[in-house]
Design a protein around this motif. Structure first.
Motif, PDB file in Angstrom:
ATOM      1  N   LYS A 216      22.321 -13.336   3.256  1.00 41.48           N
ATOM      2  CA  LYS A 216      21.826 -11.965   3.249  1.00 41.48           C
ATOM      3  C   LYS A 216      20.306 -11.959   3.077  1.00 41.48           C
ATOM      4  O   LYS A 216      19.780 -12.576   2.144  1.00 41.48           O
ATOM      5  N   PRO A 217      19.575 -11.290   3.956  1.00 43.30           N
ATOM      6  CA  PRO A 217      18.117 -11.210   3.797  1.00 43.30           C
ATOM      7  C   PRO A 217      17.766 -10.235   2.668  1.00 43.30           C
ATOM      8  O   PRO A 217      18.648  -9.613   2.068  1.00 43.30           O
ATOM      9  N   ARG A 218      16.463 -10.064   2.415  1.00 42.02           N
ATOM     10  CA  ARG A 218      16.087  -9.142   1.353  1.00 42.02           C
ATOM     11  C   ARG A 218      14.717  -8.530   1.650  1.00 42.02           C
ATOM     12  O   ARG A 218      13.880  -9.112   2.350  1.00 42.02           O
ATOM     13  N   ILE A 219      14.547  -7.340   1.102  1.00 40.53           N
ATOM     14  CA  ILE A 219      13.250  -6.670   1.098  1.00 40.53           C
ATOM     15  C   ILE A 219      12.949  -6.321  -0.361  1.00 40.53           C
ATOM     16  O   ILE A 219      13.812  -5.787  -1.072  1.00 40.53           O
ATOM     17  N   LYS A 220      11.748  -6.628  -0.799  1.00 39.54           N
ATOM     18  CA  LYS A 220      11.402  -6.313  -2.183  1.00 39.54           C
ATOM     19  C   LYS A 220       9.968  -5.802  -2.267  1.00 39.54           C
ATOM     20  O   LYS A 220       9.126  -6.095  -1.418  1.00 39.54           O
ATOM     21  N   LYS A 221       9.717  -5.029  -3.306  1.00 45.09           N
ATOM     22  CA  LYS A 221       8.374  -4.522  -3.542  1.00 45.09           C
ATOM     23  C   LYS A 221       7.492  -5.616  -4.131  1.00 45.09           C
ATOM     24  O   LYS A 221       7.912  -6.347  -5.033  1.00 45.09           O
ATOM     25  N   LEU A 222       6.260  -5.716  -3.608  1.00 43.55           N
ATOM     26  CA  LEU A 222       5.304  -6.650  -4.188  1.00 43.55           C
ATOM     27  C   LEU A 222       4.348  -5.942  -5.137  1.00 43.55           C
ATOM     28  O   LEU A 222       4.185  -6.322  -6.288  1.00 43.55           O
ATOM     29  N   GLY A 227      -4.416   2.464  -3.757  1.00 40.33           N
ATOM     30  CA  GLY A 227      -4.219   3.069  -2.454  1.00 40.33           C
ATOM     31  C   GLY A 227      -3.504   2.191  -1.458  1.00 40.33           C
ATOM     32  O   GLY A 227      -3.626   2.403  -0.245  1.00 40.33           O
ATOM     33  N   LEU A 228      -2.743   1.191  -1.945  1.00 38.83           N
ATOM     34  CA  LEU A 228      -2.059   0.272  -1.049  1.00 38.83           C
ATOM     35  C   LEU A 228      -0.704  -0.114  -1.639  1.00 38.83           C
ATOM     36  O   LEU A 228      -0.608  -0.457  -2.816  1.00 38.83           O
ATOM     37  N   THR A 229       0.322  -0.040  -0.814  1.00 39.98           N
ATOM     38  CA  THR A 229       1.670  -0.415  -1.233  1.00 39.98           C
ATOM     39  C   THR A 229       2.186  -1.497  -0.303  1.00 39.98           C
ATOM     40  O   THR A 229       2.042  -1.388   0.928  1.00 39.98           O
ATOM     41  N   ILE A 230       2.827  -2.541  -0.869  1.00 36.32           N
ATOM     42  CA  ILE A 230       3.268  -3.685  -0.056  1.00 36.32           C
ATOM     43  C   ILE A 230       4.716  -4.018  -0.392  1.00 36.32           C
ATOM     44  O   ILE A 230       5.091  -4.079  -1.566  1.00 36.32           O
ATOM     45  N   VAL A 231       5.495  -4.260   0.677  1.00 38.62           N
ATOM     46  CA  VAL A 231       6.830  -4.822   0.490  1.00 38.62           C
ATOM     47  C   VAL A 231       6.923  -6.107   1.311  1.00 38.62           C
ATOM     48  O   VAL A 231       6.244  -6.270   2.330  1.00 38.62           O
TER      49      VAL A 231
END
Length: 882
Positions: A216-222, A227-231
């Motif tokens: 199963k792959p995953r996406i997570k918040k870094l 003013g910048l959001t990264i996943v």
């Protein structure tokens, strides 16, 4: 070379994979055959739109203005909520085949505005009402309407009145092949301030629920600050990707897993399911998303408050580059401007030999854009689909014999050009033959790959049949693959100076198998007179030609036989082209030359009267009904069925005959020793202009007599092209009585008046671009042989004489003007739709419909079938050159 051409070359040489990311999401995955695991094959009912937000797809993904990688592992698209809708707007809505009064029908407004072959720059537009989307009203109102009524459209509901809607423009620009910049511009067109939830979404296609062995792959918040959001998105075969979002939007995480509790009343293994973001935003369920900020699906939640006429912009970036410190600095805007300029330069290069108006360029540019946006990831493994998946319940037993059970070899995991990614989000073999014509102008490599793929052993049946379309791979579509391959080869040679004979030879070798399949399966009596069924033209016949005839017996089809004559000539032309470097192909060319003469003789034989498909009294070709008692009945419908013999025409240059003495010798021997076969066909012994030779089914007097009807405005010749059934039948319907039942063919210039073939298309009067395009080519070939001295009255009865090239040009211009503004500033394609004709935010947006009204040119059927209607880009090109 333009920069876009350089990128194409880099991709061709495998220096950079510019096509890895593109607009490969479907507009609709629900209601497709692939997602149907029902016992009765009722795909629309098994997986309806209401399930789509909650049920994980098995074979593909859909979304609005979306992109994915070429194996659709990771997907990006937008979701929207206006604060009024009962659900998030995550996908395009339309009616199912049973809900629409003319079959399935998309009920939204979206437009493909620009695209380049490498998808280095892409732009589209979606129009979203301020009010609640009228799902129920669209279903209920269309349910009340019959076949004689117009369809009830989204504009008819009034939700766009007084400009109460948002224009959402989505643009993509590639910094490089793996670094994609995204710009979303939201415009409030209304007179009042309105709020909109904009949710750019990133998710993985579900590959883990079906096979427990898949990781199963995953996406997570870094991080989210300054003013910048990264996943971060991680998948075993794709590697890591990062989505950078401007600002600090709330990140909503869930899983791309089915909400079994909502759909089936059983417990979910996790509280986080596919519709979790919908439930959080629309229903206010705070625990529907994972506050640990990890999952397989994420949306960045932007709440935009827009004043009247205000525009707000959101920037994102999907990249293989980690730790970009300033992903939205001045370089972001510079890259967008550069890619836009490069797109302009590329299309200026494409049209450099043309003299086009600004409006003509706009139409052609959007036609090309539609062709490129209609690429789709198509995943379908029939054996796995029939058997079911290890982690799921086995499919019901009756399903095993419903469809495609004899195509267990079929394995598709490719990017394929679709007819329309909502109405027809699956390839169709004869549609695709026309798609590749305009595609060859801008991207011949992709066009060639399309034709080659469908002849590969994991597509082509071991018996040689090519798969028709996913609802029934075994259905018979016109055999136009050879024609398409030859046209793509010649287009690339003319525009780019590359004669790719390896491509031509590979396709030819596979089509030898397919030709043999046609001969063995579709010539019942072995007399070179062919059947074929509906042959892609749905309800054009008196009966459903795919079903058992009410009279018993069988049909000898004028169109089936003519398509085979054309197939012979296409294969002959390819063999001659290959024989110039490889003399062994001269023998194969001789075989197709001989076979064509047998077919042409069978079409035109006069000695047996009642068996002939040619009617000497009417001067037209008809289907012939063979009754069980041995009698014959011509079905005297003046339709495209009788025009298709014109397509079977080929010119052989004298220079070719000089280069191929072996073929010339065998040809002349056959002419001398089989004189009976040449009496009813164009004679190869009579040199034309420039000592050219002609092979044709319909020639001399037959050609003139057919053209008299073809060019008669009271019959086939409309202001907008050639009608599929003669207008003669408006006052003279053809009626056939059998066993107490009457079968009737009228002239019907618009939608179908019956449910035959689902009622979603009509071949009894409207104008269809693919058939018209073949007619234009046929007229040009005849002119190439006959020259300027062969003239005929055009239109019939006008007293105006034209040669065949002039007639072909006149027909091209009539078709092109469907899309162009006329002297009143109106576009015929939009008929009486006032907003499309006059509103500055609508009037230059072009939809390329499936077919067009036979009398006024208004667009009908599928609204985004840029697929084969996209050949208008080629017509614009060649008219501009002349």
């Amino acid at each position: 070379m333009t920069e876009e051409e350089k990128r194409l070359e880099e991709d061709r040489d495998r220096q950079a994979y510019w096509r890895r990311w593109g607009p490969y999401l479907s507009e609709r995955q629900w209601g497709t055959v692939r997602e149907d695991y029902s016992p009765d094959g009722a795909a629309w009912q098994y997986f309806p739109h209401d399930h789509a937000r909650s049920r994980a797809y098995r074979w593909g993904e859909d979304g609005i203005a979306g992109i994915s990688d070429n194996h659709q592992r990771l997907c990006f698209a937008i979701a929207l909520w206006n604060g009024e809708d009962p659900i998030l707007k995550e996908r395009i809505f339309g009616l199912t085949g049973k809900e629409g009064n003319h079959g399935e029908d998309v009920k939204e407004y979206y437009f493909y505005l620009d695209n380049t072959p490498t998808h280095s720059y892409m732009k589209c537009l979606y129009k979203y009402p301020h009010q609640a989307f009228p799902y129920s009203q669209l279903v209920e109102e269309n349910k009340c309407r019959g076949y004689q009524d117009r369809e009830f459209e989204l504009l008819d509901t009034g939700v766009f009145a007084e400009n109460r809607y948002f224009d959402i423009f989505v643009e993509y620009a590639k910094a490089d092949s793996e670094d994609i910049l995204i710009l979303i511009s939201v415009v409030n067109r209304g007179k009042e301030a309105k709020s909109l939830y904009l949710l750019p979404s990133l998710w993985f296609r579900n590959t883990w629920s079906w096979n427990q062995a898949d990781e199963k792959p995953r996406i997570k918040k870094l991080k989210s600050n300054q003013g910048l959001t990264i996943v971060e998105a991680s998948e075993a075969t794709l590697g890591d990707r990062w989505l950078y979002s401007e600002g600090e939007p709330e990140l909503l995480f869930t899983e791309n897993d089915t909400n079994k509790e909502r759909l089936f009343g059983v417990n979910n293994s996790s509280p986080y399911v596919k519709d979790g973001i919908n439930n959080y935003i629309v229903e206010g369920k705070k625990n529907a998303v994972n506050h640990n900020q990890i999952g397989t699906k994420v949306a960045a939640n932007y709440l935009l408050n827009l004043g009247a006429g205000e525009t707000k912009v959101v920037k994102l970036r999907l990249s293989d580059r980690a730790n970009l410190a300033a992903p939205f600095d001045t370089q972001f805007e510079n890259i967008f401007q550069t890619r836009k300029r490069e797109a302009d330069e590329f299309y200026q290069r494409v049209a450099s030999s043309c003299s086009l108006t600004e409006d003509g360029r706009n139409v052609q540019r959007q036609a090309f854009a539609g062709m490129l946006w209609n690429k789709q990831f198509y995943y379908y493994v029939v054996e796995e689909w029939l058997k079911g998946d290890p982690a799921e319940l086995p499919p019901p037993e009756p399903r095993q014999g419903i469809r495609n059970h004899d195509w267990i070899h079929f394995f598709s995991d490719d990017i394929i050009s679709m007819p329309d990614k909502w109405e027809y989000p699956w390839f169709a073999i004869w549609d695709l033959a026309f798609h590749v014509i305009p595609l060859a102008i801008i991207d011949p490599d992709f066009a060639k790959r399309q034709l080659q793929r469908l002849t590969r052993e994991w597509y082509m049946h071991p018996n040689g049949q090519l798969p028709a379309y996913e609802w029934d791979f075994s259905d018979g579509n016109p055999p136009v693959h050879a024609w398409a391959a030859l046209r793509v080869y010649n287009i690339e040679k003319k525009i780019y100076g590359r004669a790719d004979k390896k491509f031509l030879e590979r396709v030819f070798q596979k089509l030898l198998l397919n030709f043999t399949w046609w001969v063995n399966r579709k010539d019942i009596e072995g007399k070179n007179v062919f059947q074929g069924g509906f042959l892609g033209m749905d309800n054009i016949g008196v009966f459903d030609r795919n079903m058992e005839l009410p009279t018993g017996g069988h049909l000898s089809q004028s169109d089936g036989t003519s398509w085979m004559g054309m197939y012979c000539l296409n294969m002959l032309a390819i063999a001659l082209e290959l024989a110039i470097e490889n003399p062994s192909y001269e023998d194969i060319a001789s075989k197709f030359f001989e076979h064509f003469l047998y077919i042409a003789d069978a079409m035109n034989q006069m000695g047996k009267g009642e068996e002939s498909l040619w009617d000497e009294t009417d001067g037209f070709y008809y289907d012939m009904l063979h009754c069980p008692n041995g009698s014959y009945i011509p079905l005297k419908v003046r339709s495209m069925v009788g025009l298709i013999p014109l397509w079977a025409v080929e010119i052989i240059e004298e220079e070719t005959l000089k280069q191929l003495p072996g073929f010339r010798q065998r040809m002349e021997w056959f002419i001398r020793n089989r004189p009976n076969l040449k009496k009813n066909v164009a004679c190869m012994e009579t040199p034309g202009v420039g000592a050219r030779r002609l092979l044709a089914i319909a020639y001399s007097d037959k050609l003139r007599r057919i053209l008299e009807k073809l060019l008669d405005e009271k019959e086939f010749f409309s202001d907008y092209g050639i009608r599929s059934v003669s207008k003669f039948h408006a006052e003279n319907p053809y009626i056939f009585n059998v066993n107490g039942d009457s079968y009737c063919v009228n002239y019907e210039p618009a939608e179908s008046s019956s449910g035959l073939f689902g009622g979603n298309s009509n071949w009894r009067g409207p104008i269809w671009f693919p058939i018209n395009y073949l007619l234009i080519e046929a007229l040009q070939k005849f002119h190439h042989y006959l020259g300027d001295d062969f003239k005929i009255e055009c239109p019939t009865g006008s007293g105006q004489m034209m040669n065949l090239w002039e007639i072909a040009t006149e027909l091209s211009q009539r078709m092109i003007q469907i899309f162009l503004k006329n002297e009143s500033g109106q576009r015929p394609v939009y008929g009486d739709l006032e907003i499309f004709q006059t509103d500055p935010h609508w009037r230059d947006l072009i939809l390329f419909h499936e077919y067009f009204h036979g009398d006024n040119g208004a667009g009908l059927g599928a609204s985004h079938q840029t697929g084969w209607t996209g050949v208008v880009a080629k017509l614009i090109q060649q008219c501009g050159e002349k």
